[in-house]
Enzyme design. Sequence first.
Site, PDB file in Angstrom:
ATOM      1  N   CYS A   1       1.917  -7.305   5.932  1.00 52.33           N
ATOM      2  CA  CYS A   1       1.406  -8.077   7.065  1.00 52.33           C
ATOM      3  C   CYS A   1       1.941  -9.499   6.901  1.00 52.33           C
ATOM      4  CB  CYS A   1      -0.117  -8.015   7.131  1.00 52.33           C
ATOM      5  SG  CYS A   1      -0.965  -8.538   5.625  1.00 52.33           S
ATOM      6  N   MET A   2       1.203 -10.505   7.348  1.00 55.30           N
ATOM      7  CA  MET A   2       1.732 -11.859   7.296  1.00 55.30           C
ATOM      8  C   MET A   2       1.838 -12.389   5.869  1.00 55.30           C
ATOM      9  SD  MET A   2      -0.082 -13.658  10.580  1.00 55.30           S
ATOM     10  CE  MET A   2       0.822 -15.180  10.311  1.00 55.30           C
TER      11      MET A   2
END
Length: 526
Positions: A30-31
Amino acid sequence: MPTSDAYPSTAAALLPLVGGAANITSAAHCMTRLRLGLADPSLVDEEGVRAVPGVLGVVTDGQTYQVVLGPGAVARVTAELRTMLADAAAHAEAGPGPVAVPAGGGAPGTAPPPPPAPGAAPPADTAGELAAVGAGLRAARARRNATPLKAALRRIADVFVPLIPALIGCGVLAGLNGLLVNAGWLPGLTPALTAVASGFMALIAVFVGYNTAAVFGGTPVLGGAVAAVVVHPGVAKVTAFGVTLAPGQGGVLGAMAAALLAVAVERWCRGRVPDTLDVLLTPTLTVLVAGLGTLYGLMWAAGAVSSAIGHAADWLLVTTGPLAGLILGGLFLPLVMLGLHQALIPLHTTLIEQQGYTVLLPLLAMAGAGQVGAAVAVYVRLRHDTSVRRTIRSALPAGLLGVGEPLIYGVSLPLGRPFLTACAGGAAGGAFVGFFAMLGDRVGATAIGPSGWALFPLLAGNRGPLPTAAVYAGGLLTGYAIGFLATYAGFRGEAPGTEGADGPTGSEEATGAQGTTGPTESEAPA
């Protein structure tokens, strides 16, 4: 900034520590987190993972092992790790090459073990006992995390996390296009920007269906095909329960439900259709049965649920604005710490589809403001702890842009009490934004992902861009201020393991420089 050589080194260091290529069933990110699916989580050397340079922390959630690496670095490390996994798979498929057998016998390709040193105690038993204890602790933690609720939330996150880059990109373009339209600039370009920014959202149901089928064990393209029914214009000619359907009714919730039904139908067919007819009948029956079930049941039900979510969000802010903001802003950091915040993505997406923006994200973003204020207070308090201050300096820019994991795992959570005071700052900022929402000044975000300063280009509301930005900025400043003051007043001014504010410190452990993720000593949160 890490050099380009650091990312392959980090990936190479992590691979054996998580059980090797054979133990990894999936690798995504993810980020800020590398998300690994593991066949056997007990094979992970967690202390070794924490000690890898660049690792900010770890989060374990059943079969998913999350390594916090921070924005930017996580994408590069994941790419390197995937390359290594592909090379390992190719090598395994090619088979082992010729190996040498030592003259003294033993396993091929291995050297005979060295004789034990005179008087040395054999280490095997001690090492085996320690390994067994560690495996037992990891297994116990895995059992605690393997609850049905956590498993469901993890799977929902796995469906939506891969969509975040597109949601961010299209949201930024939508915000830019809105500014151009309001200002009357570039009228020849804005229709093109509208098409580019809106194309993904118009077909997001297909992507959700595809990912849902992949996560829950079905054929991804069949999940996408059934979910495409939700957004097809032809549904406007279908009547269910006396109501004419509308394209997109039910949104991402309907798409997910349609894909889940497709997975169930496909599994039923796989166990009953003869192999010779499987390639023909199974896809046909899956699309037919799941598609009709979607039209004559799921779209209507999911539409009702989606409408309820929108009405509930509106009622919550209009009726209990400050209280709702206080609770949401105060509890979001613990959700991020546990990796459960991704489960909120379907709610954000539903609100964006219905209203054009999500009113929940700006409230939750206040948690990051409290975290920033707490980190600055720790920086001021620990004047002589160069390691803590260096960690804060490196993590603070990401925190200002709404990426909170580096500060969570590197500063506030290891110190304990600053994590609680950061939550207090987030609660205060959320209450500020919620108060104005109750007065009628709604603040929303047109996309999911960024927060902090990075959310300004994505802001939208019912009072125009300037009042919306002013309310959001006021919330950030409130979060910064309360997070700073609560931490400065409540933090004793020394890191865990110190002998005093001016004495020698255990800062490497306190700051999570070795990947420490848990609170320590008396600063641990209750």
